[in-house]
Scaffold this motif. Structure first.
Motif, PDB file in Angstrom:
ATOM      1  N   UNK B  29       0.826  -1.218   0.000  1.00 10.50           N
ATOM      2  CA  UNK B  29       0.000   0.000   0.000  1.00 10.50           C
ATOM      3  C   UNK B  29       0.854   1.260   0.000  1.00 10.50           C
ATOM      4  N   UNK B  30       2.149   1.085   0.285  1.00  5.56           N
ATOM      5  CA  UNK B  30       3.070   2.229   0.267  1.00  5.56           C
ATOM      6  C   UNK B  30       4.000   2.160  -0.949  1.00  5.56           C
ATOM      7  N   UNK B  31       3.630   1.321  -1.901  1.00  5.54           N
ATOM      8  CA  UNK B  31       4.410   1.248  -3.135  1.00  5.54           C
ATOM      9  C   UNK B  31       5.663   0.396  -3.044  1.00  5.54           C
ATOM     10  N   UNK B 130       8.913   5.779   0.795  1.00  4.02           N
ATOM     11  CA  UNK B 130       7.508   6.187   0.680  1.00  4.02           C
ATOM     12  C   UNK B 130       7.305   7.587   1.276  1.00  4.02           C
ATOM     13  N   UNK B 131       7.813   7.794   2.473  1.00  3.86           N
ATOM     14  CA  UNK B 131       7.666   9.099   3.134  1.00  3.86           C
ATOM     15  C   UNK B 131       6.485   9.101   4.090  1.00  3.86           C
ATOM     16  N   UNK B 132       6.553  10.008   5.065  1.00  3.66           N
ATOM     17  CA  UNK B 132       5.517  10.070   6.096  1.00  3.66           C
ATOM     18  C   UNK B 132       4.145  10.418   5.509  1.00  3.66           C
ATOM     19  N   UNK B 133       4.134  11.276   4.489  1.00  4.71           N
ATOM     20  CA  UNK B 133       2.854  11.676   3.892  1.00  4.71           C
ATOM     21  C   UNK B 133       2.151  10.478   3.264  1.00  4.71           C
ATOM     22  N   UNK B 134       2.938   9.607   2.623  1.00  5.40           N
ATOM     23  CA  UNK B 134       2.338   8.416   1.999  1.00  5.40           C
ATOM     24  C   UNK B 134       1.720   7.517   3.062  1.00  5.40           C
ATOM     25  N   UNK B 137      -1.549   9.088   3.937  1.00  4.26           N
ATOM     26  CA  UNK B 137      -2.530   8.905   2.863  1.00  4.26           C
ATOM     27  C   UNK B 137      -3.084   7.488   2.817  1.00  4.26           C
ATOM     28  N   UNK B 138      -2.310   6.521   3.317  1.00  4.90           N
ATOM     29  CA  UNK B 138      -2.776   5.120   3.281  1.00  4.90           C
ATOM     30  C   UNK B 138      -3.709   4.791   4.450  1.00  4.90           C
TER      31      UNK B 138
END
Lengths: 169, 290
Positions: B29-31, B130-134, B137-138
Motif C-alpha cells: 500500500x506504500x508502493x 515512501x515518506x511520512x505523507x504516503x 494517505x494510506x
C-alpha cells in the motif's frame, strides 16, 4: 638492582592473552583505550549492576588479565549489547565488540552459559534460532503466508570450518 | 512499485507470523513490493552465534547477502537483530582482507559476496522510499487520541555510524511514523533504555524494565510502540514477571509498529493476531467501531 619488593609492584602484562584476543575480528581495538570512562556513564549494565564496568574490562584487557575476564561465571555475560559504549567511545574502541571477541575466546575453550549454548546449538543444527515445526507452518497457512522451507544446512555447515591458514580460530 | 528482497529472519515468521502478515499487507500500500529470498538462514543473530565465532557469523551473513545480490535487490529487514548483523557485515566486509577471507569460505559452496547490496530496516525504508505523507494517505482509520509510548530498542539506531538511521540521542523516525497514523507519540523519561533481552542475568533486565515501565505508566500511554520482535517478547512476557517481582501492576500492551500501521490502513483487529498477546491492545477496538 631492584629489590624483590619493588619487583612486586611491577604490572606484568600477559601478551599471549592479548595476542590471542587481537586475532579475533575487532579484538585488537582495546589497544586504543585511554581509560577515559565515556563508556561507563551510559552503560545500562553498569547502572543496574555493581560489578559490570566497561572501562575496567578494557583495563583488564590491556593488562592481559584473562583469568579475570574469561571463565565459567564471566561477568561479560552481564553486557546488554546495547551499543551505547560503541556510540560514546572517542577512540572507536567499540568496547562491546571487544567483549564479544572475549566471548569468542571463551567459546574456543567451550565455556558458555547454558541458555546461550542452547540457542547456538539450535542455529548450528537447523539454520534458525527457532526450529521449524508443522504447527508453525499451519499457523502461517491460516494467515495466507508462504510456508517456511528448511535451511540448506549442507551449505551453512561448510561455512563454519576455519580456513587452513586461519589455523586455530 | 519498488522491489526489495525480504529478509524476515527467525523470530517474526515463526513466533509472530501476524507481524509478517501485517508487513505483507501494509508495504504494498506504500508502493513497496516484497520479493522472497529463497534459501536464507538465520542472519545469524548478533548476540549468541556472534559470541561463538565472529568469522563464521560473518560468513553466514555474507551468504545471506549474496542471495540478494543474485536477485540484484537491496535487502529489507523487519527485526533489529537481523538489521544489526547484516548492516555490520556490509560495514566490516568493506575491509578487503576480511572480505577475501570470508569469500574463501563462501567459495566452498560456490558463492561470492560482492558488496553490492544495501540493508535497510523496513521502518527506514518506509521513511525514505515512501515518506511520512504516503503513510498518512494510506490510513483509512486514523488513530486519533491514541497515546503510544515509543520504544526504539538498541539495534535500529546503534551504532549510528553503521546503522545510519537516525540520531540515537534524539531520534524522530518512529515518532513521525506514529504521528502519520493520527496517533500521539509519547517520549517517556526512560525511553532510551534497552529491553535487556541479551543480558544473561536476572537482575539487570528486571530492574531496567521496572524503571522503564514506571515512566511509561507515568505518561498514561495506552500502548507501547515496538519495532523489534525481541523487545516485543521481552515486554509482552516480561511485564507479568516484573509486576509479580515488584508487586506492582504493569500491563501496557506492546504493539509492533507494522501491525499498528496495517490496522490503521483498515485490517480488521481480529486478523492481526492481537488476541495471542499476553497483554491485548483492546484499546484499539474503539477505532474499529467508529
Amino acid at each position: 638492582m631492584p629489590s624483590e619488593k619493588d619487583n612486586d609492584d611491577v604490572v606484568r602484562v600477559d601478551f599471549a592473552f592479548r595476542r590471542e584476543l587481537a586475532e579475533k575480528v575487532e579484538g585488537n581495538l582495546a589497544s586504543f583505550c585511554y581509560q577515559c570512562g565515556a563508556c561507563v556513564g551510559d552503560c545500562p549494565a553498569t547502572t543496574y549492576s555493581s560489578e559490570f564496568n566497561p572501562r575496567e574490562i578494557m583495563l583488564k584487557v590491556l593488562y592481559g588479565l584473562g583469568d579475570e575476564l574469561i571463565g565459567g561465571d564471566s561477568i561479560l555475560w552481564q553486557c546488554v549489547n546495547c551499543y551505547n559504549c560503541h556510540e560514546r567511545c572517542p577512540q572507536e574502541v567499540k568496547p562491546v565488540e571487544v567483549i564479544i571477541s572475549l566471548k569468542n575466546m571463551m567459546a574456543d575453550r567451550g565455556i558458555y552459559p547454558p541458555a546461550v549454548k542452547k540457542i547456538i546449538h539450535t542455529f548450528e543444527t537447523t539454520g534458525r534460532t527457532v526450529p521449524l515445526s508443522d504447527a508453525i507452518n499451519r499457523k502461517r497457512e491460516k494467515l495466507g503466508l508462504p510456508p517456511l522451507e528448511p535451511v540448506p544446512m549442507d551449505e551453512i555447515e561448510k561455512l563454519f570450518e576455519p580456513l587452513e591458514e586461519e589455523g586455530e580460530e | 512499485m519498488k522491489r526489495f528482497a525480504f529478509f524476515p529472519g527467525c523470530l517474526i515468521p515463526t513466533m509472530h507470523p501476524s507481524m509478517e502478515y501485517a508487513i505483507r499487507q501494509s508495504l504494498p500500500r506504500l508502493g513497496i513490493e516484497i520479493v522472497d529470498l529463497d534459501g536464507a538462514s538465520c542472519c545469524p543473530d548478533p548476540i549468541y552465534f556472534k559470541s561463538k565465532d565472529k568469522l563464521s557469523w560473518l560468513a553466514v551473513a555474507a551468504r545471506n547477502l549474496s542471495l540478494a545480490e543474485d536477485l540484484g535487490l537491496d535487502v529489507i529487514t523487519n527485526c533489529s537483530g537481523c538489521t544489526a548483523t547484516l548492516s555490520e557485515t556490509v560495514h566490516l566486509l568493506q575491509d578487503e582482507e576480511l572480505r577475501k577471507k570470508i569469500n574463501r569460505r563462501l567459495a566452498r559452496i560456490g558463492r561470492k559476496y560482492k558488496g553490492k547490496t544495501r540493508v535497510r530496516h523496513i521502518a527506514t525504508l518506509v521513511r525514505d522510499e515512501a515518506g511520512y505523507d504516503a503513510i498518512s494517505e494510506s490510513v483509512v482509520r486514523p488513530l486519533e487520541g491514541l497515546k503510544v509510548a515509543i520504544h526504539y530498542g538498541c539495534h535500529l539506531l546503534k551504532p549510528s555510524s553503521i546503522m545510519q538511521v537516525d540520531n540515537p540521542d534524539d531520534p524522530e523516525v518512529l515518532e513521525r511514523m506514529v504521528t502519520a497514523l493520527g496517533a500521539t507519540p509519547v517520549r517517556h523519561r526512560n525511553w532510551y533504555l534497552c529491553c535487556g533481552k541479551a543480558c544473561q542475568t536476572e537482575e539487570i533486565p528486571a530492574n531496567m524494565m521496572h524503571d522503564l515501565l514506571r515512566t511509561v505508566d507515568a505518561e498514561n500511554a495506552e500502548i507501547l510502540g515496538m519495532i523489534c520482535p525481541t523487545c516485543f517478547s521481552q515486554f509482552d512476557y516480561g511485564q507479568m514477571k516484573i509486576s509479580k517481582m515488584f508487586e506492582e501492576s504493569f500491563g501496557v500492551p506492546p504493539v509492533y509498529y507494522f501491525q499498528l500501521l496495517a490496522y490503521a490502513q483498515g485490517e480488521p483487529y481480529d486478523k492481526l493476531g492481537f488476541d495471542r498477546q499476553r497483554f491485548k491492545p483492546e484499546c484499539l477496538k474503539r477505532f474499529e467501531e467508529s
